[in-house]
Design a protein around this motif. Structure first.
Motif, PDB file in Angstrom:
ATOM      1  N   THR A 166       0.797  -0.934   0.379  1.00 52.36           N
ATOM      2  CA  THR A 166       0.137   0.020   0.333  1.00 52.36           C
ATOM      3  C   THR A 166       0.913   1.517  -0.004  1.00 52.36           C
ATOM      4  O   THR A 166      -0.032   2.306   0.270  1.00 52.36           O
ATOM      5  CB  THR A 166      -1.103  -0.006   0.910  1.00 52.36           C
TER       6      THR A 166
ATOM      7  N   THR B  57       2.413   2.925  -2.189  1.00 58.10           N
ATOM      8  CA  THR B  57       1.972   3.986  -4.044  1.00 58.10           C
ATOM      9  C   THR B  57       2.151   4.945  -3.937  1.00 58.10           C
ATOM     10  O   THR B  57       1.015   4.923  -5.068  1.00 58.10           O
ATOM     11  CB  THR B  57       1.010   2.292  -3.651  1.00 58.10           C
TER      12      THR B  57
ATOM     13  N   CYS C  59      -2.504  -2.416  -7.294  1.00 59.57           N
ATOM     14  CA  CYS C  59      -1.213  -1.773  -7.254  1.00 59.57           C
ATOM     15  C   CYS C  59      -0.162  -1.863  -7.036  1.00 59.57           C
ATOM     16  O   CYS C  59       0.591  -2.951  -6.960  1.00 59.57           O
ATOM     17  CB  CYS C  59      -1.914  -0.233  -6.291  1.00 59.57           C
TER      18      CYS C  59
ATOM     19  N   CYS D 143       1.351  -4.614  -4.020  1.00 62.05           N
ATOM     20  CA  CYS D 143       0.685  -4.484  -2.925  1.00 62.05           C
ATOM     21  C   CYS D 143      -0.093  -5.461  -2.422  1.00 62.05           C
ATOM     22  O   CYS D 143      -0.750  -6.129  -3.413  1.00 62.05           O
ATOM     23  CB  CYS D 143      -0.036  -3.079  -3.518  1.00 62.05           C
TER      24      CYS D 143
ATOM     25  N   VAL E 260      -2.865  -7.027  -1.300  1.00 58.93           N
ATOM     26  CA  VAL E 260      -3.882  -6.686  -0.615  1.00 58.93           C
ATOM     27  C   VAL E 260      -4.759  -6.747  -2.052  1.00 58.93           C
ATOM     28  O   VAL E 260      -6.341  -7.330  -2.396  1.00 58.93           O
ATOM     29  CB  VAL E 260      -4.173  -5.136   0.004  1.00 58.93           C
TER      30      VAL E 260
ATOM     31  N   CYS F 138      -7.287  -5.258  -3.859  1.00 57.98           N
ATOM     32  CA  CYS F 138      -8.362  -4.811  -3.674  1.00 57.98           C
ATOM     33  C   CYS F 138      -8.966  -4.150  -5.053  1.00 57.98           C
ATOM     34  O   CYS F 138      -9.938  -4.161  -5.382  1.00 57.98           O
ATOM     35  CB  CYS F 138      -8.749  -3.239  -3.025  1.00 57.98           C
TER      36      CYS F 138
ATOM     37  N   CYS G 148      -1.713   4.052   1.066  1.00 58.42           N
ATOM     38  CA  CYS G 148      -2.831   3.966   0.535  1.00 58.42           C
ATOM     39  C   CYS G 148      -4.104   4.222   2.001  1.00 58.42           C
ATOM     40  O   CYS G 148      -3.736   3.478   3.195  1.00 58.42           O
ATOM     41  CB  CYS G 148      -3.435   3.153   0.178  1.00 58.42           C
TER      42      CYS G 148
ATOM     43  N   PHE H  50      -5.984   2.136   2.821  1.00 51.76           N
ATOM     44  CA  PHE H  50      -6.232   1.245   2.525  1.00 51.76           C
ATOM     45  C   PHE H  50      -4.986   0.516   4.082  1.00 51.76           C
ATOM     46  O   PHE H  50      -5.352  -1.318   3.338  1.00 51.76           O
ATOM     47  CB  PHE H  50      -6.779   0.129   1.406  1.00 51.76           C
TER      48      PHE H  50
HETATM   49  S1  SF4 Z   1      -5.030  -1.588  -0.780  1.00 47.28           S
HETATM   50 FE1  SF4 Z   1      -6.034  -1.936  -3.348  1.00 47.28          FE
HETATM   51  S2  SF4 Z   1      -5.842   0.423  -3.515  1.00 47.28           S
HETATM   52 FE2  SF4 Z   1      -4.868   0.530  -2.237  1.00 47.28          FE
HETATM   53  S3  SF4 Z   1      -2.602   0.050  -2.779  1.00 47.28           S
HETATM   54 FE3  SF4 Z   1      -3.284  -2.003  -2.666  1.00 47.28          FE
HETATM   55  S4  SF4 Z   1      -4.223  -2.598  -4.574  1.00 47.28           S
HETATM   56 FE4  SF4 Z   1      -4.146  -0.192  -4.109  1.00 47.28          FE
END
Ligand code: SF4
Length: 633
Positions: free
Chosen positions: A73, A75, A289, A292, A294, A296, A509, A511
């Motif tokens: 995150t 990014t 991203c 990352c 996550v 999402c 980020c 998130f």
């Molecule tokens: S949590 Fe989602 S929006 Fe945030 S950096 Fe990771 S993939 Fe991108």
């Protein structure tokens, strides 16, 4: 200096000059990136009252301190300028790949001034930069522009940040996109780019963040540990499984799903737009991203065709779905695609169309104005047509391209009541009548109605929740109800605002870090210290965030903003028409009293909201005193 390339690329489009600025360590410690760096540059280089569309406006694209670090995150980069939508401090952040690529190319930021005589794009290849003609790209959809630039430069790994036709046409809520899937949507900064005849910024780099870090080993170990924890934390795991579109149903159940221009809090056709429908009808894959874990982001097919633009986030589903009374998920996804192809902010675009729909239903605009389009809530076809008219500034689209506040002023009558905006920017798809700190964030944010000022109230209601427990490292000890205000709630707001601002300085980020998601606050601090070699305490880190917020405040005060602008649309002080919170309204007197408390807690004059000398000097911002009170430096 560690954790930074220490260099800013400066571009003057009027005379074609390209220069390199080297940062000092003293400067870096105070303004280490993102929101802080952009705020400093705007305050010191942009004359007050500059027309946002004039060549004198300054466009800053600034990476966070950690952008591109090997930590999930990290990014984000900030785009900033005087906003044509609000007239105040403009800011919009995005993730994706462009920011990390800029860091790999050796730059912390790009500062663009002037206006090119003809359309151009900027090509940054490592430490080399050149301005190239873009007349052949002007008027093209974003997907075509990205492909053409990559073909022209012979490298399909080039990252392209661009505005679109909406930015060229100076739509006041035009944004920027990188990789077609990540958006600096808010505040109309794409229109600033368009006004400079700058269509795109292409970047390629080879450096790795690790080579900049003070302690790359520790940084990578934090990153590795966090990547493994994504699946263990229910918050980040839910983001991976459902992404932000997973919010539709729970918000509807809670009575806080903005519906029909914020008249209602629940959508009777929710089954058609909730996550299960999204998954079944349009989802094709998940993406991420840069680095990352996550993941999402969503990929979708729209009317059966794979979309090059990525799937609609919750904000887009909410803005073009329930808030426009539309339950056709394909049409909602198509609306998202159109916004991304023309490069419009889907929140402001959906909000402005919902405003127009309510004006239409009240007879304030008619078929003569819309060119025969039956602009009622629920008419998906009319909604899609409006997006194209707005992007091209054709017909009634030329009026709506000004945003709901300006359009309401032109329409007259009661239209202003239907414009759901703060400081000219449309509300995001979060209902303040169920989350009072979100309302306070809308009111006080320097960029107009913004839902990312503080982590939302629901995270702090239950002392046993994972979110609440994860916030303890910030000094948050007491659980408070979402529908509450008062001094204790404002203390909570103050801490969270500093934390949110810090995220925008270092490039995390929304998130990523707790309390919204999975990164312990201690690891956020540890990652900054490992990257820089500093020994920041949590209070030191929060101070960096607070400094950035105060600079944005000073920018707005200098432009003539005052307490009267820290307010909310009248509708929010009236009861919701339906849903679990039917009849609930924000309590106006309590809201005003809490705003006064918040000003005091923030070290601002409690009545005027002007930062005090003591607070500014305490934040090492004494140099800015003269900007708000001439002769006081
Ligand atoms: S949590 Fe989602 S929006 Fe945030 S950096 Fe990771 S993939 Fe991108």
């Amino acid at each position: 200096m560690y954790g930074t390339t220490g260099k800013i690329l400066r571009v003057n489009l009027t005379n074609g000059a390209i220069e390199t600025e080297t940062l000092t360590e003293e400067f870096y410690r105070l303004y280490p990136g993102g929101k802080a760096l952009a705020g400093y540059i705007l305050l010191n280089e942009l004359p007050p009252h500059t027309d946002p569309f004039s060549p004198e406006n300054v466009l800053v694209i600034a990476n966070g301190l950690l952008t591109g670090a090997p930590v999930s995150t990290a990014t984000r980069y900030i785009v900033s300028a005087r906003s044509p939508l609000t007239g105040g401090y403009g800011e919009s952040e995005a993730g994706g790949f462009w920011g990390p690529e800029l860091k790999m190319a050796g730059w912390e930021a790009i500062v663009v001034k002037g206006k090119a005589p003809k359309p151009v794009y900027l090509w940054v290849n490592g430490d080399q930069a050149e301005i190239r003609p873009a007349e052949h790209l002007w008027g093209q959809m974003t997907a075509d522009v990205q492909e053409d630039i990559r073909l022209e430069l012979g490298d399909d790994k080039i990252r392209v940040l661009q505005t679109g036709i909406a930015g060229e046409n100076r739509v006041r809520f035009a944004g920027l996109t990188n990789d077609l899937r990540h958006f600096n949507g808010r505040n109309g900064l794409g229109a600033v780019m368009g006004s400079k005849n700058l269509r795109a910024m292409a970047v390629r780099g080879t450096q790795r963040y690790q080579s900049l870090a003070y302690d790359a080993k520790t940084l990578m170990s934090i990153g590795g540990k966090l990547a493994k924890s994504v699946k263990e934390n229910p918050l980040s795991w839910d983001l991976q499984q459902r992404g932000t579109p997973g919010l539709v149903e729970p918000l509807n159940t809670g009575g806080i799903l903005p519906t029909r221009n914020f008249r209602q809090g629940a959508f009777e056709k929710m089954e058609d737009v909730k996550w299960e429908a999204y998954e079944k009808q349009i989802l094709t894959a998940r993406r991420s991203c840069y680095a990352c874990a996550v993941r999402c982001k969503r990929e979708v097919a729209v009317y059966g065709q794979p979309s090059p633009y990525g799937g609609p986030e919750y904000e887009t589903v909410g803005a073009f779905g329930p808030n426009c009374g539309v339950n056709d998920l394909q049409a909602i996804a198509r609306a998202g695609e159109l916004c991304n192809a023309y490069m419009l902010d889907s929140i402001s675009c959906g909000g402005t169309i919902a405003f127009a729909m309510e004006c239409f239903e009240h007879g304030l605009i008619g078929l003569d104005d819309t060119g025969g389009i039956d602009l009622r809530f629920g008419n998906a076809e009319a909604m899609l047509r409006m997006i194209e008219l707005i992007a091209r500034r054709e017909g009634i689209g030329n009026l709506l391209a000004e945003g709901s506040k300006r359009a309401a002023e032109k329409i007259g009558g009661d239209a202003h009541f239907f414009a759901m905006q703060v400081k000219g920017q449309e509300l995001a798809m979060h209902e303040p009548r169920g989350k009072y700190n979100v309302g306070m964030g809308y009111a006080i944010s320097e960029i107009g109605a913004d839902h990312l000022v503080v982590a939302h109230d629901s995270a702090f209601a239950n002392p046993d929740s994972i979110q609440f427990k994860s916030a303890r490292g910030l000094g948050i000890e007491k659980a408070l109800p979402p529908r509450s205000l008062g001094d204790e709630k404002m203390e909570l707001f103050y801490i969270l605002e500093k934390w949110g601002s810090l995220e925008k300085v270092v490039g995390y980020c929304f998130f990523g870090p707790a309390p919204r998601s999975f990164i312990p606050v201690e690891d956020v601090l540890a990652s900054i210290n490992a990257a820089t070699g500093w020994t920041l305490s949590m209070q030191d880190a929060l101070r960096i965030g607070e400094r950035a917020t105060n600079m944005a405040r000073i920018f707005n005060l200098r432009e003539g903003f005052s307490r009267k602008d820290d307010t909310l649309p009248e509708r929010l002080f009236q009861g919701l028409e339906n849903g679990a919170l039917q009849g609930n309204a924000l309590p106006r007197d309590e809201f005003e009293a809490s705003l006064t408390s918040l000003y005091r807690i923030k070290g601002w004059h409690p009545e005027s909201g002007v930062p005090t000398r003591e607070r500014l000097e305490g934040l090492s911002l004494g140099w800015a005193l003269e900007m708000i009170a001439p002769g006081t430096k």
